[in-house]
Every structure is written in C-alpha cells, then in structure tokens.
Design a protein around this motif. Structure first.
Motif: not given
Length: 248
Positions: A110-111, A113-115, A117-118, A122-123, A156, A232
């Motif tokens: 998930l991490f 993918i989050y990066d 689509l975030k 977000g960061d 993460a 990643y």
C-alpha cells in the motif's frame, strides 16, 4: 546446523548478500532474507541465524554512515520501536508467522501505491506528524522482532521526510542498529542462540561486510530520484512476496 546441504548454503549466502546491500542503503531488500531462508529451514531458525549477522552488518553500516544521519527522526521513532520489541517478545509464542507476513505485506504494497495516488500535501502531513512517527516505530519494532521485517513500517514514515539519500540511508542504519541490539536479550531468552544457529551464523558472517559496502557504493553512485524509484519498487515487490507467502 543444516550440515552439508548445498541448497541451504547457497540460499543462505544469497540471503546474507541481499541483506548486506539492504544495510548499505537499499532498505526494502532486507525483507527477502528470512522468507528466502525459510524455503529451506524453519522461519524461526532463519531469524535466529540472521540476527548476529545483522548486528555485524550494523556495525559496518554505522561506520560507513557515521556522519550522515538525522537525530530528529531517530528520536521520533526509536521509543516506539523499543516498545514494539517488548510487545513482540511478550507475544512471540502466540503470534502466527503467516499473520505477520500478511500485515507487513499489506503495508509494503500500500505504501508505494499511496505515494503515487496521494493527495497534494500528503508528505507534509506525515512529515510533521509526531504520533505517526511513534506508531511507525512501534510497528517497525514489532515486525522486526517477529521476522526481521521492520523496513516497510519504518520507511512509510521515513521516506516522506524528504531526506537527502545518504542521510536517509544513514538514519535507517542507525535505527536498525539500535533495534537489532535491543532484540538480543529477548531472542536469547527464547532459545534462538543455540550452538547450531550460532555456528551457522559464524560461518556466514564474513560475507556480510561485502554486501554492506556494495550497497553503500550503489547509494553514492545512483541518482537520488532513481534511488527512490528503485526503493519504492523493491518495497512493493517484497510486499507481494510476503502476501503470497502469508496466504499460501
């Protein structure tokens, strides 16, 4: 000790080299070592054999990155990590290895993918969130104790900090140096340092520094953007591997 089984020794050498490269700066790779060795021996025995080797690698990594690490990040994550190790030691006899692999695999998949689509900012949310740092350390300490798989929970939180690549690598080395050292006592209490495991570890230890130094060389000679893309990709790939092992 696995004796003269050539398959075990071939797998073990590869696992140690992979872990060394991870310790040299490519954190996602370390997750492969215990699952790889677990193909030929039990996961518990694999973890027991790897811990002394990890500690030797940590010393090489600490020397290599002694001037490149972030004190603030360590102060945010290490207290939670120590609490996670304590929890792992108390629950070691009750936690199923497959469940741990699945949980770590979900985080690892998930991490990245989050990066991708975030939402914007977000960061920044992660970077300035102290409770998330403690929680990341807690999960990293717990999963590291169970299967030397603390990389994804730590990463993460650490990767969104936007550290320069050598500072990122050095801080990870310092973090897991402390984590692995703290794990020594509970591992010993669980009987994982018997004569067979320690003898196997001693035979494999001379291979460890070569992997660490090669990993450090790669960090210095690879573009920072490319470095994070590789990281990643490694995290995602390892996550899929852990999910496959967990559900299988």
């Amino acid at each position: 000790m696995p004796g003269h089984d050539p398959i075990f020794w071939a797998v073990a050498v590869i696992a140690v080299l992979i872990t060394g490269i991870s310790k040299g700066g490519f954190g996602g790779l370390a997750l492969l070592a215990v699952p790889l060795m677990a193909l030929v021996i039990s996961p518990i025995q694999a973890a027991g054999i790897m811990l002394p080797i990890l500690i030797i690698m940590d010393w090489v990594g600490v020397w290599t990155y002694r001037k490149h690490w972030d004190k603030r990040l360590l102060l945010l994550t290490l207290p939670g990590a120590i609490a996670g190790i304590v929890a792992g030691g108390l629950l070691a006899g009750y936690v199923d290895d497959q469940v741990v692999r699945i949980v770590v695999g979900v985080i690892a998949v998930l991490f990245p993918i989050y990066d991708i689509l975030k939402p914007r900012g977000g960061d920044a949310f992660i970077r300035n969130n102290r409770p998330l740092g403690a929680l990341s350390g807690l999960f990293a300490g717990f999963t590291s104790f169970i299967a030397h798989a603390g990389g994804p929970p730590y990463q993460a939180y650490a990767i969104p900090q936007g550290l320069e690549k050598r500072i990122y690598a050095g801080t990870a080395v310092m973090f897991f140096f402390v984590v692995n050292f703290v794990k020594l006592l509970p591992y010993a209490m669980l009987g994982q340092f018997d004569q067979s495991n320690l003898t196997t570890s001693l035979i494999l230890i001379p291979i460890a520094p070569f992997g660490v130094l090669f990993g450090a060389w790669l960090v210095k000679h690879i573009d920072q953007t490319l470095f994070y893309r590789i990281l990643y990709a490694l995290i995602f790939t390892v996550g899929l591997k852990l999910l496959w092992d967990g559900f299988a």
